[in-house]
Design an enzyme around this catalytic site. Sequence first.
Site, PDB file in Angstrom:
ATOM      1  N   VAL A  21     -41.408 -15.079  29.688  1.00  0.00           N
ATOM      2  CA  VAL A  21     -40.962 -16.020  30.705  1.00  0.00           C
ATOM      3  C   VAL A  21     -39.491 -15.782  31.014  1.00  0.00           C
ATOM      4  O   VAL A  21     -38.670 -15.644  30.112  1.00  0.00           O
ATOM      5  CB  VAL A  21     -41.147 -17.473  30.207  1.00  0.00           C
ATOM      6  CG1 VAL A  21     -40.589 -18.469  31.190  1.00  0.00           C
ATOM      7  CG2 VAL A  21     -42.620 -17.751  29.939  1.00  0.00           C
ATOM      8  N   CYS A  22     -39.157 -15.741  32.296  1.00  0.00           N
ATOM      9  CA  CYS A  22     -37.773 -15.667  32.740  1.00  0.00           C
ATOM     10  C   CYS A  22     -37.391 -17.056  33.235  1.00  0.00           C
ATOM     11  O   CYS A  22     -37.729 -17.444  34.345  1.00  0.00           O
ATOM     12  CB  CYS A  22     -37.619 -14.638  33.863  1.00  0.00           C
ATOM     13  SG  CYS A  22     -35.935 -14.505  34.471  1.00  0.00           S
ATOM     14  N   LEU A  23     -36.735 -17.814  32.373  1.00  0.00           N
ATOM     15  CA  LEU A  23     -36.365 -19.183  32.695  1.00  0.00           C
ATOM     16  C   LEU A  23     -34.965 -19.420  32.159  1.00  0.00           C
ATOM     17  O   LEU A  23     -34.743 -19.416  30.945  1.00  0.00           O
ATOM     18  CB  LEU A  23     -37.373 -20.147  32.059  1.00  0.00           C
ATOM     19  CG  LEU A  23     -37.241 -21.618  32.357  1.00  0.00           C
ATOM     20  CD1 LEU A  23     -37.359 -21.896  33.859  1.00  0.00           C
ATOM     21  CD2 LEU A  23     -38.309 -22.406  31.616  1.00  0.00           C
TER      22      LEU A  23
END
Length: 196
Positions: free
Chosen positions: A96-98
Amino acid sequence: MTVVEWKRERKTMSSPSKRRDMDLMKLMMSDYKVEMMNDGMQEFFVEFRGPKDSPYQDGVWKIRVELPDAYPYKSPSIGFVNRIYHPNVDEMSGSVCLDVINQTWSPMFDLVNVFEVFLPQLLLYPNASDPLNGDAAALMMRDHAAYEQKVKEYCEKYAKPEDIGATQEENSSEDELSEEEYDASSDDAIAGEPDP
């Protein structure tokens, strides 16, 4: 391990350990199904449902969570186990790119925040300018209706409640014989001819 056993085991701990265990207990007592990976309290799976009023609303995902030793001062590692079509989630690894998890994490946040705020916001408001899945980002920017349709197709194919129990490899095993192949093989052919 029951909640009572878990509480008894965790009575004498350092502050980060107590906080980690308190956050995990809070998550376990919420509406989320939590499945521990091993005897430790640092790796587990959480059942996560897509937010309402979004193309992800019918999806159910198994999220892998790994808590570092320095949690809550260091952010948890979060990844989707079953596939999801999203610009900010790597389609194959589930990474996840958060920003709030990867860069701006604070000890003020807890695990419930991840599942009640951060992941729903990620799915509701994808950021196509910082993609891990370039194809999803390009489709979202080029043809939003087609992007939403593909999201729904992925939900139907990979994110039904029965899908969260099996990883992609388990769903597509080529080593197993089909029922017809199994029936076609006979014990005589396997055993060969008897000795005279």
